[in-house]
Design an enzyme around this catalytic site. Structure first.
Site, PDB file in Angstrom:
ATOM      1  CE  LYS A   1       3.289  -2.575   1.294  1.00  0.00           C
ATOM      2  NZ  LYS A   1       2.378  -2.435   0.131  1.00  0.00           N
TER       3      LYS A   1
ATOM      4  CD  GLU B   1       0.797  12.759   6.920  1.00  0.00           C
ATOM      5  OE1 GLU B   1      -0.392  13.154   6.964  1.00  0.00           O
ATOM      6  OE2 GLU B   1       1.738  13.431   7.350  1.00  0.00           O
TER       7      GLU B   1
ATOM      8  CB  CYS C   1      -6.447  11.503   2.765  1.00  0.00           C
ATOM      9  SG  CYS C   1      -5.135  12.567   2.147  1.00  0.00           S
TER      10      CYS C   1
ATOM     11  CD  GLU D   1     -10.796   8.083   4.568  1.00  0.00           C
ATOM     12  OE1 GLU D   1     -10.322   6.968   4.883  1.00  0.00           O
ATOM     13  OE2 GLU D   1     -10.087   9.067   4.316  1.00  0.00           O
TER      14      GLU D   1
HETATM   15  P1  NAD Z   1      -4.459   0.826   3.419  1.00  0.00           P
HETATM   16  O1  NAD Z   1      -4.229   1.228   4.819  1.00  0.00           O
HETATM   17  O2  NAD Z   1      -5.276  -0.368   3.150  1.00  0.00           O
HETATM   18  O3  NAD Z   1      -3.062   0.560   2.695  1.00  0.00           O
HETATM   19  C1  NAD Z   1      -2.049   1.556   2.583  1.00  0.00           C
HETATM   20  C2  NAD Z   1      -0.719   0.886   2.323  1.00  0.00           C
HETATM   21  O4  NAD Z   1      -0.334   0.157   3.474  1.00  0.00           O
HETATM   22  C3  NAD Z   1      -0.713  -0.129   1.197  1.00  0.00           C
HETATM   23  O5  NAD Z   1       0.563  -0.103   0.591  1.00  0.00           O
HETATM   24  C4  NAD Z   1      -0.936  -1.453   1.927  1.00  0.00           C
HETATM   25  O6  NAD Z   1      -0.444  -2.552   1.213  1.00  0.00           O
HETATM   26  C5  NAD Z   1      -0.163  -1.223   3.209  1.00  0.00           C
HETATM   27  N1  NAD Z   1      -0.644  -1.885   4.412  1.00  0.00           N
HETATM   28  C6  NAD Z   1      -1.919  -2.135   4.782  1.00  0.00           C
HETATM   29  N2  NAD Z   1      -1.950  -2.703   6.012  1.00  0.00           N
HETATM   30  C7  NAD Z   1      -0.676  -2.772   6.439  1.00  0.00           C
HETATM   31  C8  NAD Z   1      -0.047  -3.239   7.632  1.00  0.00           C
HETATM   32  N3  NAD Z   1      -0.749  -3.738   8.649  1.00  0.00           N
HETATM   33  N4  NAD Z   1       1.301  -3.159   7.744  1.00  0.00           N
HETATM   34  C9  NAD Z   1       2.028  -2.621   6.742  1.00  0.00           C
HETATM   35  N5  NAD Z   1       1.500  -2.179   5.571  1.00  0.00           N
HETATM   36  C10 NAD Z   1       0.163  -2.247   5.425  1.00  0.00           C
HETATM   37  O7  NAD Z   1      -5.042   2.128   2.702  1.00  0.00           O
HETATM   38  P2  NAD Z   1      -5.495   2.292   1.180  1.00  0.00           P
HETATM   39  O8  NAD Z   1      -6.845   1.717   1.017  1.00  0.00           O
HETATM   40  O9  NAD Z   1      -4.404   1.827   0.266  1.00  0.00           O
HETATM   41  O10 NAD Z   1      -5.554   3.889   1.065  1.00  0.00           O
HETATM   42  C11 NAD Z   1      -6.637   4.638   1.382  1.00  0.00           C
HETATM   43  C12 NAD Z   1      -6.467   5.276   2.746  1.00  0.00           C
HETATM   44  O11 NAD Z   1      -5.305   6.101   2.761  1.00  0.00           O
HETATM   45  C13 NAD Z   1      -7.599   6.203   3.119  1.00  0.00           C
HETATM   46  O12 NAD Z   1      -7.978   5.986   4.448  1.00  0.00           O
HETATM   47  C14 NAD Z   1      -6.995   7.592   2.951  1.00  0.00           C
HETATM   48  O13 NAD Z   1      -7.629   8.589   3.708  1.00  0.00           O
HETATM   49  C15 NAD Z   1      -5.604   7.358   3.355  1.00  0.00           C
HETATM   50  N6  NAD Z   1      -4.720   8.417   2.822  1.00  0.00           N
HETATM   51  C16 NAD Z   1      -4.209   9.333   3.694  1.00  0.00           C
HETATM   52  C17 NAD Z   1      -3.405  10.349   3.220  1.00  0.00           C
HETATM   53  C18 NAD Z   1      -2.803  11.362   4.163  1.00  0.00           C
HETATM   54  O14 NAD Z   1      -1.832  12.010   3.783  1.00  0.00           O
HETATM   55  N7  NAD Z   1      -3.307  11.525   5.366  1.00  0.00           N
HETATM   56  C19 NAD Z   1      -3.119  10.430   1.858  1.00  0.00           C
HETATM   57  C20 NAD Z   1      -3.667   9.493   1.001  1.00  0.00           C
HETATM   58  C21 NAD Z   1      -4.459   8.469   1.508  1.00  0.00           C
END
Ligand code: NAD
Length: 496
Positions: A190, A264, A298, A398
């Site tokens: 997704k 992650e 991240c 962050e």
């Molecule tokens: P987000 O958590 O809002 O969303 C990430 C994904 O999860 C999206 O596809 C979103 O639609 C989905 N999602 C959100 N809530 C959900 C839930 N309750 N159940 C299922 N799916 C859900 O994050 P974002 O704003 O898209 O991304 C930025 C974040 O990602 C930052 O915190 C960044 O540090 C982190 N990140 C981590 C890594 C890593 O490898 N550790 C890599 C890239 C980004």
């Protein structure tokens, strides 16, 4: 690097889509709901794709379930699966330019970064996972303590829900889909609503590579659609990359349902500048590791820890570095800092700059307001804060934009203590003329990855977070193992 086809710009009318990739077909959506993909640079709609709803997820999970429970894929040999993924790798290599361009269009990643990392890194992951799969102990005998032999098997974990974020959308999608494929799993992915376009190209490449119907299914959608997928009883494992807040919710649900899960999550990584560091080389390193992808990374080094004796020097050098980075149109190859993915992200980053000012930190370069010469798009000025205390919110939370805090320390022990004084534990770096001293620091900082005078991720090695930065690992044999269940088969000792 692979030979890629000459890249011709993608025509705007080729971006719209009207279907999902389910069961090896382009499937009609259950509803007429649409995701409008908006350019972070022009603020105009650049593409429309269907928005996945629970009924679409149900169809995708049913297809993945059938492909796992009854289909050939989990029953093929690792060598057969490697052959298909090798075909994917060749096809992927030929489309690196298209992949990078799609990511720049949908989420505004500067083309310089997109062509350096957004599409080449996933291709490198595919190659690394193929090499790992060749040597992986899928089925290995070991001597038992009772005189018998035990057969230890790594079997596919089942149907995987793969949920990537928008900032490095292919990087985080391929890091799940490819090891899942090699392990014999089936997948429902997704993609995030901000970045669905690159996933369509991946679906085409998987299809062309000969991945059987139902083995990978792709339905883009928002948070609620993701939550439906995570909770779905047909899912055996959730592989998630995103915010720590969403990770906690997903982890709790997986705990309740005893689903396997890897998370992650976010980071607040510290770059420790030792007092013998060559500042020119250090600034070259931080230019990339602190500000890559416009700070939407991240692993970004967002806290720079400077020895008090060289504090002013480090602040000046970092301010000059940030001020020298061209900000603007992400499609311009000269751009180093592009727009934030969405207006809400621009507002969030700007609000953190205000919070920092309110906490008594000093803006040395950047600040609120649009970068010079830009009057539209979701831009933020690359910002460096000085006089930051590690307990301030700008040092603990962050921000996910081009905002870096410089914090003074007295002595290496204090630098390590400040680096570790964080809820997060994803990455870190140390900058020094003495690599042995750097390694000594690296061993003391509680993060899943660390760089000495560099931060270049290597897909042969595990990647992931300590503390609130996540659970589990991606990449390396450790990452492959996350897509397997381990079974021990006992056999009687040989007769006589
Ligand atoms: P987000 O958590 O809002 O969303 C990430 C994904 O999860 C999206 O596809 C979103 O639609 C989905 N999602 C959100 N809530 C959900 C839930 N309750 N159940 C299922 N799916 C859900 O994050 P974002 O704003 O898209 O991304 C930025 C974040 O990602 C930052 O915190 C960044 O540090 C982190 N990140 C981590 C890594 C890593 O490898 N550790 C890599 C890239 C980004």
């Amino acid at each position: 690097m692979p030979q890629t086809q000459d890249h011709r710009p993608i025509s705007a009318d080729a971006l719209d889509r009207d279907s999902f990739y389910i069961d090896g077909r382009w499937a009609r959506p259950a509803t007429g709901d649409v995701i409008e993909v908006v350019s972070p640079h022009t603020e105009q709609v650049v593409a429309r794709v269907p928005e996945g709803r629970p009924a679409d997820i149900d169809a995708a999970v049913a297809a993945a379930r059938r492909a796992f429970d009854e289909g050939p894929w989990p029953r093929t040999s690792p060598a057969e699966r490697i052959e298909v993924v090798q075909r994917l790798s060749h096809l992927y290599a030929a489309r690196l330019g298209d992949m990078a361009e799609l990511i720049t269009i949908e989420m505004g990643s500067p083309t310089s970064f997109a062509n350096l990392a957004q599409s080449p890194a996933p291709w490198m992951q595919i190659e690394a996972f193929i090499a790992i799969a060749r040597d992986f102990p899928w089925e290995a005998a070991r001597p038992g303590v009772l005189g018998s032999e035990v057969l230890v098997r790594h079997e596919p974990v089942g149907v995987v829900a793969a949920i990537p974020p928008w900032n490095v959308p292919q990087f985080t999608l391929v890091s799940k889909v490819v090891p899942a494929l090699l392990a014999g799993c089936t997948v429902v992915a997704k993609p995030a609503p901000e970045s669905p376009l690159d996933a369509y190209l991946l679906a085409e490449l998987l299809d062309e590579a000969g991945v059987p119907p139902g083995v990978v299914n792709i339905v883009a959608g928002g948070r609620e659609t993701g939550a439906h997928l995570v909770a779905h009883p047909g899912i055996d494992k959730v592989a998630f990359t995103g915010s720590t807040a969403a990770g906690r919710t997903i982890g709790a649900l997986c705990g309740e349902q005893l689903k396997r899960c890897s998370l992650e999550l976010g980071g607040k990584s510290a770059a420790i500048v030792l007092d013998d560091a060559d500042l020119t080389a250090t600034m070259e390193g931080l230019r990339f590791t602190s500000f890559m992808n416009s700070g939407q990374a991240c692993v970004a080094q967002t806290r720079v820890l400077a020895p008090r004796s060289r504090y002013a020097e480090v602040v000046d050098a970092l301010a000059q570095t940030a001020a020298s980075m061209p900000v603007g149109d992400p499609a311009d190859p000269a751009t180093e800092v592009g727009p934030m993915v969405a207006r809400r992200q621009q507002e969030r980053v700007t609000s953190y700059i205000e919070i920092g000012l309110g906490e008594g930190a000093r803006v040395v370069t950047g600040g609120t307001g649009m970068p010079e010469g830009l009057d539209r798009g979701w831009y933020v000025r690359p910002t460096v804060f000085a006089d930051v205390d590690n307990r301030m919110r700008i040092a603990q939370e962050e921000i996910f934009g081009p905002v870096v805090s410089v914090i003074a320390y007295d002595g290496v022990d204090e630098a390590v203590r400040i680096a570790n004084d964080s809820d997060y534990g994803l990455a870190g770096t140390v900058w020094t003329a003495d690599v042995a001293a750097g390694l000594d620091v690296a061993r003391q900082v509680r993060t899943g990855t660390y760089g000495v005078n560099t931060y270049t991720m290597d897909f042969a090695a595990p990647f992931g977070g300590f503390k609130a930065s996540g659970l589990g690992r991606e990449f390396g044999p450790e990452g492959m193992a996350q897509y397997t269940e381990v079974k021990s088969i006992y056999t009687p000792p040989p007769a006589g």
